[in-house]
Motif scaffolding. Structure first.
Motif, PDB file in Angstrom:
ATOM      1  N   ARG A   1      -7.570   4.686  -0.851  1.00 10.21           N
ATOM      2  CA  ARG A   1      -7.231   4.221   0.499  1.00 10.21           C
ATOM      3  C   ARG A   1      -8.054   4.931   1.564  1.00 10.21           C
ATOM      4  O   ARG A   1      -8.624   4.300   2.457  1.00 10.21           O
ATOM      5  CB  ARG A   1      -5.738   4.446   0.776  1.00 10.21           C
TER       6      ARG A   1
ATOM      7  N   ASP B   1       6.327  -5.110  -0.415  1.00 13.44           N
ATOM      8  CA  ASP B   1       4.922  -4.704  -0.322  1.00 13.44           C
ATOM      9  C   ASP B   1       3.986  -5.829  -0.754  1.00 13.44           C
ATOM     10  O   ASP B   1       2.873  -5.951  -0.234  1.00 13.44           O
ATOM     11  CB  ASP B   1       4.677  -3.449  -1.175  1.00 13.44           C
TER      12      ASP B   1
ATOM     13  N   ARG C   1       3.681  -7.891   2.206  1.00 11.42           N
ATOM     14  CA  ARG C   1       2.822  -7.213   3.178  1.00 11.42           C
ATOM     15  C   ARG C   1       1.347  -7.420   2.874  1.00 11.42           C
ATOM     16  O   ARG C   1       0.537  -7.625   3.782  1.00 11.42           O
ATOM     17  CB  ARG C   1       3.111  -5.703   3.174  1.00 11.42           C
ATOM     18  N   VAL C   2       0.985  -7.351   1.584  1.00 10.03           N
ATOM     19  CA  VAL C   2      -0.416  -7.531   1.200  1.00 10.03           C
ATOM     20  C   VAL C   2      -0.906  -8.906   1.623  1.00 10.03           C
ATOM     21  O   VAL C   2      -1.998  -9.044   2.208  1.00 10.03           O
ATOM     22  CB  VAL C   2      -0.577  -7.340  -0.325  1.00 10.03           C
ATOM     23  N   GLU C   3      -0.114  -9.937   1.359  1.00  7.87           N
ATOM     24  CA  GLU C   3      -0.530 -11.298   1.724  1.00  7.87           C
ATOM     25  C   GLU C   3      -0.660 -11.451   3.224  1.00  7.87           C
ATOM     26  O   GLU C   3      -1.631 -12.046   3.725  1.00  7.87           O
ATOM     27  CB  GLU C   3       0.487 -12.310   1.176  1.00  7.87           C
TER      28      GLU C   3
ATOM     29  N   LYS D   1      -3.781  -9.591   4.551  1.00  5.95           N
ATOM     30  CA  LYS D   1      -5.025 -10.323   4.289  1.00  5.95           C
ATOM     31  C   LYS D   1      -5.216 -11.448   5.296  1.00  5.95           C
ATOM     32  O   LYS D   1      -6.332 -11.679   5.790  1.00  5.95           O
ATOM     33  CB  LYS D   1      -5.007 -10.876   2.865  1.00  5.95           C
TER      34      LYS D   1
ATOM     35  N   GLU E   1      -4.450  -3.605   5.875  1.00  5.04           N
ATOM     36  CA  GLU E   1      -4.593  -4.277   4.583  1.00  5.04           C
ATOM     37  C   GLU E   1      -4.790  -3.249   3.471  1.00  5.04           C
ATOM     38  O   GLU E   1      -4.182  -3.345   2.387  1.00  5.04           O
ATOM     39  CB  GLU E   1      -5.775  -5.240   4.626  1.00  5.04           C
TER      40      GLU E   1
ATOM     41  N   ALA F   1      -1.514  -1.601   2.841  1.00  3.11           N
ATOM     42  CA  ALA F   1      -0.571  -2.486   2.153  1.00  3.11           C
ATOM     43  C   ALA F   1      -0.884  -2.554   0.654  1.00  3.11           C
ATOM     44  O   ALA F   1       0.025  -2.488  -0.191  1.00  3.11           O
ATOM     45  CB  ALA F   1      -0.613  -3.877   2.770  1.00  3.11           C
ATOM     46  N   VAL F   2      -2.163  -2.680   0.309  1.00  2.00           N
ATOM     47  CA  VAL F   2      -2.554  -2.722  -1.104  1.00  2.00           C
ATOM     48  C   VAL F   2      -2.206  -1.399  -1.789  1.00  2.00           C
ATOM     49  O   VAL F   2      -1.687  -1.369  -2.912  1.00  2.00           O
ATOM     50  CB  VAL F   2      -4.058  -3.021  -1.234  1.00  2.00           C
TER      51      VAL F   2
ATOM     52  N   TYR G   1       1.547  -1.095  -2.258  1.00  2.00           N
ATOM     53  CA  TYR G   1       2.016  -1.955  -3.340  1.00  2.00           C
ATOM     54  C   TYR G   1       1.777  -1.295  -4.691  1.00  2.00           C
ATOM     55  O   TYR G   1       2.675  -1.264  -5.555  1.00  2.00           O
ATOM     56  CB  TYR G   1       1.309  -3.306  -3.295  1.00  2.00           C
ATOM     57  N   ASN G   2       0.595  -0.759  -4.892  1.00  2.00           N
ATOM     58  CA  ASN G   2       0.292  -0.118  -6.174  1.00  2.00           C
ATOM     59  C   ASN G   2       1.111   1.151  -6.380  1.00  2.00           C
ATOM     60  O   ASN G   2       1.535   1.451  -7.507  1.00  2.00           O
ATOM     61  CB  ASN G   2      -1.205   0.195  -6.263  1.00  2.00           C
TER      62      ASN G   2
END
Length: 507
Positions: free
Chosen positions: A203, A419, A422-424, A427, A468, A471-472, A475-476
């Motif tokens: 990140r 999450d 959030r990623v979507e 983007k 973004e 968020a990615v 999520y991970n």
């Protein structure tokens, strides 16, 4: 004029290049360590000092099991002794012995056999012994006395059965199991810690790229405004605003570089047992997915966790230890009633071999009970109460852990769902903001916008890209946390764990 513009543009480009590629102004790293998540986990298992330290604990516990097993080892014993003595006789004894003033004697003793204990609490000794002596009265002619037999002591109430005899051994075995569960939990914790650090490093590196790009956009806008100012199409305010933005974004780049160094150090500490060797190595994490993205239903996740979670299995083993103590303490409240028995043969002869000849015609046996009971029996009663309270406490801790597992898994699944959304959304926001910047730049070129507006949209784009990336990453990290709470993180990463040994599949 054109030459002067050319020199300015060249200077600006070099400055931008120095920001984009710090290697131009700084010494290049001696090496690059490119890490996928799985490769990093392998390094953690191989080199992490916390795991290396914890791996010793099951070995210590296994050694203590072996030590307690020694309680049932059979002991072989043997001895040979000689003793001499000279006893003076009083007047009457001297007259009776023929006038000698004293009696001198020589005594020998030979003893051999073996003894041991059984899981029922039985103690046994099988013994062969022979004594011979000579003295003044028999003119030092040896006389041999032999005995061969077995002695047995068997507890009937207190101390009877495996619950008493094997108490310490069973506790040692449970402690060994607990140490294995603790090792597995330590590995899970450190692997999860590394996985989070991996994504954090990814990140901040991507954030650095965003900040560098934002700085580059500000520098490019500054050069455009300078040209327009020289052509009379821009004001001094436009140049000042662009300069201020470029300076501010340069500060953002420096802060991002600092964050990268900090996160790199965190990763190095987890994957290496010699961080000095990696001091000049750049760690380059890969965004390659290493975990499946499927999420089980809450009930299925809870059921799985209660089967495989190391800390839950550890808590169950602690409860089982308390139950061992309860059984032992309950047994200790009984009276001590022991059956003692012996059976053997006596022999007599003028030589060692003669003393064992015909020995079976001279049996020697005994049998009886020995009773002991403390009045009040407070020690045993207190130990039993304490063991029961400890078991109650361990059971409550187990139930509390179950509740924690339920809540944490429920939260982890909900975090994953949120999450992913959030990623979507991030983007989409990045794409829309990129389009807005392109439109605003076109408007500025047509004279229908201002430098300030372009800088604002540039900043919006940088923020959208940062969001973004965050968020990615989140999520991970949420995925890692879900598998950790479920207790299957090692399994999902392809790591085998059997009896304190960990390794990747295929080893």
């Amino acid at each position: 004029m054109l030459e002067r513009h050319s020199r300015k543009i060249k200077t600006a480009l070099l400055a931008a290049l120095a920001i984009i590629c710090p290697a131009v102004t700084q010494a290049a790293p001696a090496a690059r360590l490119e890490l996928t998540l799985k490769k990093g986990v392998e390094l953690v298992l191989e080199n992490n000092l916390d795991i290396t330290i914890e791996r010793i604990s099951p070995k210590i516990a296994a050694s203590r099991v072996q030590s307690e097993e020694g309680f049932f080892d059979t002991d072989i014993f043997g001895s040979f002794k000689r003793s001499d003595s000279k006893k003076p006789l009083n007047a009457s004894s001297s007259v009776a012995a023929g006038g000698i003033p004293s009696i001198k004697s020589e005594n020998y003793s030979l003893d051999a056999g073996f003894s041991g204990k059984t899981s029922l609490g039985t103690e046994f000794t099988l013994e062969v012994k022979d004594d011979w002596s000579a003295n003044t009265l028999n003119r030092f002619t040896d006389q041999y006395t032999s005995f061969s037999g077995i002695r047995v002591t068997q507890p009937i109430l207190k101390g009877f059965g495996p619950g008493s005899a094997e108490r310490q051994l069973n506790i040692a075995r449970k402690n060994r199991d607990i140490s294995v569960h603790q090792l597995k939990q330590k590995i899970i914790d450190v692997v999860a810690q590394y996985a989070v650090a991996h994504w954090d490093l990814l990140r901040v590196k991507e954030e650095l790229g965003v900040r560098v790009e934002s700085q580059s956009l500000a520098e490019a806008l500054l050069e455009i405004n300078k040209k327009k100012y020289e052509a009379g199409a821009a004001s001094l305010l436009d140049i000042t605003q662009a300069k201020a933005a470029a300076s501010s974004r340069n500060d953002d780049v420096l802060l991002a570089q600092k964050a990268v160094r900090e996160k790199e150090n965190a990763v190095k500490l987890l994957i290496s047992n010699d961080v000095y060797a990696l001091k000049d190595t750049e760690v380059v994490p890969s965004p390659e997915p290493a975990l499946p993205h499927g999420v089980s239903a809450l009930d299925d996740s809870i059921a799985r966790a209660l089967v495989v979670r190391a800390d839950y299995l550890e808590a169950k083993s602690e409860l089982e230890k308390n139950r061992i103590e309860i059984r032992y303490a309950g047994n200790q409240r009984f009276p001590q009633v022991d059956l003692e028995a012996s059976y053997g043969y006596n022999g007599l002869g003028a030589s060692l071999s003669e003393s064992f000849r015909g020995i079976d015609s001279n049996p020697d046996w005994s049998v009886g009970l020995v009773l002991r009971y403390p009045l009040g029996n407070n020690a045993a009663t207190g130990d039993l109460r304490a063991a029961r309270f400890s078991a109650d406490q361990a059971l409550l801790k187990l139930k509390k852990l179950e509740q924690t597992i339920v809540l944490n898994l429920d939260g982890a699944i909900k975090d994953l769902t949120a999450d992913a959304e959030r990623v979507e959304e991030a983007k989409k926001t990045t794409g829309l903001t990129k389009d807005s910047l392109s439109a605003e730049e076109k408007k500025l070129a047509a004279g229908r916008s201002t430098t300030y507006n372009v800088l604002q949209v540039q900043e919006d784009l940088a923020k959208a890209r940062s969001n973004e990336v965050a968020a990615v990453t989140d999520y991970n990290k949420a995925l890692i946390n879900y598998y950790r709470e479920k207790g299957t993180l090692l399994e999902e990463l392809g790591i085998n764990f059997v009896d304190g040994y960990s390794g990747t599949r295929g080893e």
